[in-house]
Design an enzyme around this catalytic site. Structure first.
Site, PDB file in Angstrom:
ATOM      1  N   TYR A  18      73.960  55.193  31.095  1.00 16.86           N
ATOM      2  CA  TYR A  18      73.993  57.414  30.933  1.00 16.86           C
ATOM      3  C   TYR A  18      73.726  58.303  32.160  1.00 16.86           C
ATOM      4  O   TYR A  18      72.467  58.190  32.787  1.00 16.86           O
ATOM      5  CB  TYR A  18      72.099  57.213  30.287  1.00 16.86           C
ATOM      6  CG  TYR A  18      72.535  56.504  28.863  1.00 16.86           C
ATOM      7  CD1 TYR A  18      72.908  57.556  27.656  1.00 16.86           C
ATOM      8  CD2 TYR A  18      71.957  55.660  28.476  1.00 16.86           C
ATOM      9  CE1 TYR A  18      72.758  57.772  26.773  1.00 16.86           C
ATOM     10  CE2 TYR A  18      72.238  55.587  27.492  1.00 16.86           C
ATOM     11  CZ  TYR A  18      72.768  55.880  25.980  1.00 16.86           C
ATOM     12  OH  TYR A  18      72.744  56.658  24.955  1.00 16.86           O
ATOM     13  N   TYR A 146      66.240  54.737  17.173  1.00 17.27           N
ATOM     14  CA  TYR A 146      66.851  54.710  17.876  1.00 17.27           C
ATOM     15  C   TYR A 146      67.771  53.470  17.860  1.00 17.27           C
ATOM     16  O   TYR A 146      66.889  52.538  17.335  1.00 17.27           O
ATOM     17  CB  TYR A 146      66.249  54.561  19.182  1.00 17.27           C
ATOM     18  CG  TYR A 146      67.448  53.966  20.379  1.00 17.27           C
ATOM     19  CD1 TYR A 146      68.888  55.005  20.982  1.00 17.27           C
ATOM     20  CD2 TYR A 146      67.565  52.572  20.447  1.00 17.27           C
ATOM     21  CE1 TYR A 146      70.085  54.475  21.306  1.00 17.27           C
ATOM     22  CE2 TYR A 146      68.986  52.160  21.494  1.00 17.27           C
ATOM     23  CZ  TYR A 146      69.616  52.765  22.099  1.00 17.27           C
ATOM     24  OH  TYR A 146      70.436  52.771  22.316  1.00 17.27           O
ATOM     25  N   ASP A 247      65.565  47.350  11.514  1.00 18.04           N
ATOM     26  CA  ASP A 247      65.256  47.321  12.720  1.00 18.04           C
ATOM     27  C   ASP A 247      64.477  46.662  13.355  1.00 18.04           C
ATOM     28  O   ASP A 247      63.475  47.302  14.103  1.00 18.04           O
ATOM     29  CB  ASP A 247      66.655  48.788  13.272  1.00 18.04           C
ATOM     30  CG  ASP A 247      66.332  48.194  14.667  1.00 18.04           C
ATOM     31  OD1 ASP A 247      66.133  47.491  15.333  1.00 18.04           O
ATOM     32  OD2 ASP A 247      67.140  48.938  15.453  1.00 18.04           O
ATOM     33  N   LYS A 276      67.785  41.572  22.203  1.00 18.15           N
ATOM     34  CA  LYS A 276      65.977  41.589  23.153  1.00 18.15           C
ATOM     35  C   LYS A 276      65.808  40.240  23.183  1.00 18.15           C
ATOM     36  O   LYS A 276      65.943  39.776  23.845  1.00 18.15           O
ATOM     37  CB  LYS A 276      65.467  42.494  22.804  1.00 18.15           C
ATOM     38  CG  LYS A 276      66.326  44.277  23.261  1.00 18.15           C
ATOM     39  CD  LYS A 276      64.692  45.034  22.726  1.00 18.15           C
ATOM     40  CE  LYS A 276      65.944  46.378  23.108  1.00 18.15           C
ATOM     41  NZ  LYS A 276      66.511  47.244  23.841  1.00 18.15           N
TER      42      LYS A 276
HETATM   43  N1  PMP Z   1      67.726  49.152  17.548  1.00 17.69           N
HETATM   44  C1  PMP Z   1      67.035  49.207  18.453  1.00 17.69           C
HETATM   45  C2  PMP Z   1      65.670  49.753  17.661  1.00 17.69           C
HETATM   46  C3  PMP Z   1      66.807  49.064  19.631  1.00 17.69           C
HETATM   47  O1  PMP Z   1      65.360  48.834  20.930  1.00 17.69           O
HETATM   48  C4  PMP Z   1      68.099  49.011  20.918  1.00 17.69           C
HETATM   49  C5  PMP Z   1      67.752  48.523  22.205  1.00 17.69           C
HETATM   50  N2  PMP Z   1      66.618  49.381  23.279  1.00 17.69           N
HETATM   51  C6  PMP Z   1      69.282  48.637  19.992  1.00 17.69           C
HETATM   52  C7  PMP Z   1      68.851  48.590  18.290  1.00 17.69           C
HETATM   53  C8  PMP Z   1      70.414  48.084  20.551  1.00 17.69           C
HETATM   54  O2  PMP Z   1      70.778  47.102  21.194  1.00 17.69           O
HETATM   55  P1  PMP Z   1      71.647  46.805  22.372  1.00 17.69           P
HETATM   56  O3  PMP Z   1      70.896  47.321  23.000  1.00 17.69           O
HETATM   57  O4  PMP Z   1      71.265  44.951  22.471  1.00 17.69           O
HETATM   58  O5  PMP Z   1      72.926  46.621  22.063  1.00 17.69           O
END
Ligand code: PMP
Length: 426
Positions: A18, A146, A247, A276
């Site tokens: 970003y 997100y 997610d 993560k």
């Molecule tokens: N889903 C959620 C809930 C996230 O917090 C994130 C990353 N902040 C992602 C998907 C995307 O993961 P990545 O950055 O490893 O692609």
């Protein structure tokens, strides 16, 4: 190389997330990271309040993780996963199915959170396509979410979150409902449940799945909601023949006080995304788990395979570190650790509630948030926090921390003080 020269070259050539190009954000130059501290080229040390975007739950250079990585590197660093398999990946898949909500038995190992969401979406679309219900290809989500930066995940990110408007007309058009009322302890609101029910019912014929971040929304707004909404979603999706994706890329592995946030409600989704903290933040690996029903559905299709195959799928180094990281988590009393951080953040952030411009202070597990009534002055907030020896990354109107679980009580006090000071300066 001289630090000033490195930073000049960084600004000229290296694209940060970003950020514009050439760079203008003047990143801090990190030379080492150990325990919960980042060492900068200018000699300063910062406590990492971010766990490197919520991943490094055991901190950096953990001897157990370092050893697991070195041992695996001595055997094999990577082999393709098509037609080949190996012990680190098999062990990881078995462990994940044992830890995850009961019923999620199949694991697709991929290389980033965004891709794990793409895979989840593909699983759901393929599931319906294989039973001839090709109209079921849209997703429903609540706002404030997100799910990543690739195309399907972006299509279910909060539409006001900045990315969506740029890609209008290109992204698949999904169905959005308002986000649930905030508050982890506030029981489900019936009129909101009615809204959710009406939307799912109205769109059921075209919905492949509902996708949400359970209990804690992350980068879309750092909001918490009552686990009861997850049970409501489970009932509604079952009643209307829609799949449910959780997610848990941000919430997985203990962050909200349960191993997985779904555990607050005792709900099993059809598909679960993890990432993560999966490797303790050491390497890029993510996973998409699904139930036998979803897997069997896909396997019945015209194309009876899951149509995805990343080059670095099941990477043995990442899998070995993930196994070691999960081992560490289980070996220690992670619930107590997260509970201790929760209590420390609650006590330390309490003074923020009295500051002008602060509209909310909320804590859940190892997540602490100060919400302002105006956008954060990021440069100033960062200057104040780093001046107090803490690394934070505020965004929008939010100053938050998701510290490593190995932070000591005094680290947590320092993080909370820096957050309060940053809020006071913004
Ligand atoms: N889903 C959620 C809930 C996230 O917090 C994130 C990353 N902040 C992602 C998907 C995307 O993961 P990545 O950055 O490893 O692609």
């Amino acid at each position: 190389m001289d630090p000033a020269e490195l930073l000049a070259l960084d600004a000229e050539h290296v694209w940060h997330p970003y950020a514009p190009m050439p760079g203008q954000s003047a990143p801090l130059l990190v030379t080492e990271a150990s325990g919960v501290r980042l060492r900068l080229a200018d000699g300063r040390e910062l406590i990492d309040g971010m766990s490197s975007w919520w991943a490094a739950i055991h901190g950096y250079r953990h001897p157990v993780l370092d050893a697991a990585l070195a041992a695996q590197a001595g055997r094999m660093s990577h082999v393709m996963f098509g037609g080949l398999t190996h012990e680190p990946a098999v062990r990881l898949a078995v462990t994940l199915t044992e830890l995850a909500p009961a019923g999620l038995e199949h694991v697709f190992l991929c290389d980033s959170g965004s891709v794990s969401v793409e895979v989840a979406v593909k699983m759901c679309l393929q599931y319906w396509a294989s039973s001839g219900r090709t109209a079921k290809r849209r997703l429903l989500t609540w706002r404030g979410g997100y799910h990543g930066d690739t195309f399907h995940p972006m299509s279910v990110c909060d539409p006001e979150g900045g990315m969506h408007s740029l890609w209008r007309g290109v992204l698949p058009e999904q169905v959005f409902v308002p986000e649930p009322p905030s508050g982890f302890t506030d029981p489900p609101d019936q009129s909101y449940v009615d809204t959710l029910a009406a939307a799912i019912e109205r769109h059921a014929d075209e919905l492949a799945a509902v996708i949400v971040e359970p209990v804690a929304q992350g980068a879309g707004g750092m909001r918490f909601h009552h686990p009861g909404y997850l049970s409501v979603l489970r009932e509604l999706t079952e009643a209307h023949d829609v799949l449910l994706i959780f997610d848990e890329i941000a919430t997985g592995f203990g962050r909200t006080g349960e191993m997985f946030a779904a555990g607050h409600a005792g709900v099993t989704p059809d598909v679960l995304c993890l990432g993560k903290a999966l490797t303790g933040g050491y390497l890029s690996m993510a996973a998409t788990l699904c139930t036998p029903r979803v897997a069997a559905g896909i396997s019945r299709g015209e194309l009876p395979v899951l149509a995805h195959g990343p080059t670095f799928m099941g990477n043995p180094l990442a899998a070995a570190v993930a196994n070691a990281s999960i081992g560490l988590l289980l070996e220690r009393d992670w619930r107590a650790e997260v509970g201790r951080i929760e209590a420390g953040l609650r006590a330390g952030l309490a003074p923020a509630a009295r500051l002008d411009g602060v509209t909310d202070v909320r804590v859940l597990g190892a997540i602490g948030v100060i919400q302002l009534d105006h956008p954060v002055d990021m440069a100033e907030a960062t200057r104040v926090a780093t001046g107090l020896g803490v690394w934070l990354r505020p965004f929008r109107d939010l100053i938050y921390a998701m510290p490593p679980y190995v932070c000591t009580d005094s680290d947590i006090t320092a993080i909370a003080e820096a957050m309060v000071a940053a809020a006071g300066s913004s």
